[in-house]
Structures are given as structure tokens and as C-alpha cells.
Motif scaffolding. Structure first.
Motif, mmCIF file in Angstrom:
data_model
loop_
_atom_site.group_PDB
_atom_site.id
_atom_site.type_symbol
_atom_site.label_atom_id
_atom_site.label_comp_id
_atom_site.label_asym_id
_atom_site.label_seq_id
_atom_site.Cartn_x
_atom_site.Cartn_y
_atom_site.Cartn_z
ATOM 1 N N HIS A 1 0.822 -1.182 -0.047
ATOM 2 C CA HIS A 1 0.009 0.066 -0.057
ATOM 3 C C HIS A 1 0.842 1.298 0.030
ATOM 4 O O HIS A 1 1.675 1.588 0.927
ATOM 5 N N THR A 2 0.567 2.260 -0.924
ATOM 6 C CA THR A 2 1.468 3.348 -1.106
ATOM 7 C C THR A 2 0.747 4.518 -0.277
ATOM 8 O O THR A 2 -0.392 4.647 -0.469
ATOM 9 N N PRO A 3 1.456 4.877 0.687
ATOM 10 C CA PRO A 3 0.697 6.235 1.451
ATOM 11 C C PRO A 3 0.203 7.075 0.438
ATOM 12 O O PRO A 3 0.878 7.545 -0.516
ATOM 13 N N ASP A 19 -2.824 3.984 0.307
ATOM 14 C CA ASP A 19 -3.290 3.813 1.690
ATOM 15 C C ASP A 19 -3.799 5.328 2.363
ATOM 16 O O ASP A 19 -3.126 6.282 2.452
ATOM 17 N N TRP A 73 -10.018 5.597 3.687
ATOM 18 C CA TRP A 73 -11.081 5.190 2.347
ATOM 19 C C TRP A 73 -12.403 5.100 3.151
ATOM 20 O O TRP A 73 -13.668 5.307 2.494
ATOM 21 N N LYS A 118 -7.697 5.836 -6.564
ATOM 22 C CA LYS A 118 -8.248 5.854 -5.195
ATOM 23 C C LYS A 118 -9.602 4.789 -5.213
ATOM 24 O O LYS A 118 -9.734 4.307 -4.181
ATOM 25 N N SER A 150 -8.653 1.362 -5.067
ATOM 26 C CA SER A 150 -8.195 0.889 -3.717
ATOM 27 C C SER A 150 -9.482 0.795 -2.916
ATOM 28 O O SER A 150 -9.375 -0.225 -2.342
ATOM 29 N N TYR A 166 -10.225 -2.707 -0.839
ATOM 30 C CA TYR A 166 -10.685 -2.686 0.658
ATOM 31 C C TYR A 166 -11.773 -3.192 1.061
ATOM 32 O O TYR A 166 -11.885 -3.967 1.798
#
Length: 140
Positions: free
Chosen positions: A5-7, A79, A82, A108, A111, A115
């Protein structure tokens, strides 16, 4: 292998890196097989079907598994909080239509789908079958 996960604060620089560009390029390779499957079902079942009935004829198992693996391990999953992004949740749940949006916002949304897949197994498959994921990928 552990998911990557990329911040959110590092995401733009990640996308600008060689690794990020390659990951994004690979993500686009999922478009043709998805389009082909939608066309296959359209030709095989020429009658008008409800969305639920049409989904029964679709086979995105391999594409879905590969897409999930790519998103989980490529660094393209962002990350961020979300659960607090109301607009994104409403878009992926089909409450709100997906507007023309930037590639960053598309990632996003992907992502968020991933999630939600953790909490609701099958959410990614449903998002692929209803055409949402293809629409997102073609917007990249």
C-alpha cells in the motif's frame, strides 16, 4: 507476499517513478480481456437480459484474480482513510454515477474496491461484471 500500500502523500511521486509507470502500464493490459468478455457475452446471448442474469454468463475469474494480484502487490493501492471518503464509497456502491475523473481519483476508487473486497468477498468480481472496473481502467 505482503500487499503493498502506497501512502497517499507519496503516491504522486510513486506514479512518477519507473516502477509506478510500469505498474500503471500493466494495469492497462487488463482492458482488452475485459472488453472481449463483455463482447463474447453480448454475442452469445443476443436477447436483452437484466444485469443480474447477464452476470451469470460472464467469466472473469482469471482476469479478476490477476487484477487483484496486480493491485495488491504493485504499489497501486493507495493507503488512505477510505471509509471516510463518502463520494468514493457512493461511486463504488453504485449510489452515485462515476463522473469524468483524474487517474489519481480512479486509482483511489480501485483502492476502495480492493478494501471493500476484503470485507465483502466478491465485491471486486461484481465491480468487474457490472462494468465499473473497465470504465475506470479506460479512464486511466
Amino acid at each position: 507476499m505482503k500487499p503493498v500500500h502506497t501512502p497517499i502523500e507519496n503516491f504522486e511521486s510513486y506514479l512518477g517513478s519507473e516502477k509506478g509507470k510500469n505498474a500503471l502500464s500493466t494495469l492497462r493490459t487488463f482492458i482488452p480481456p475485459m472488453e472481449e468478455e463483455f463482447q463474447r457475452v453480448k454475442k452469445a446471448v443476443p436477447v436483452t437480459l437484466t444485469e443480474e442474469a447477464r452476470k451469470r454468463y460472464m467469466d472473469f475469474d482469471i482476469v479478476g484474480q490477476e487484477l487483484k494480484k496486480h493491485l495488491m502487490y504493485s504499489g497501486l493501492m493507495i493507503d488512505f482513510a477510505w471509509e471516510e471518503w463518502t463520494e468514493g464509497l457512493e461511486i463504488v456502491q453504485g449510489i452515485r454515477k462515476m463522473p469524468d475523473i483524474s487517474p489519481f481519483k480512479i486509482l483511489k476508487l480501485l483502492s476502495v474496491i480492493m478494501y471493500m473486497e476484503k470485507a465483502n468477498n466478491g465485491f471486486l468480481d461484481d465491480s468487474i461484471k457490472n462494468g465499473m472496473v473497465l470504465k475506470m481502467l479506460t479512464g486511466l
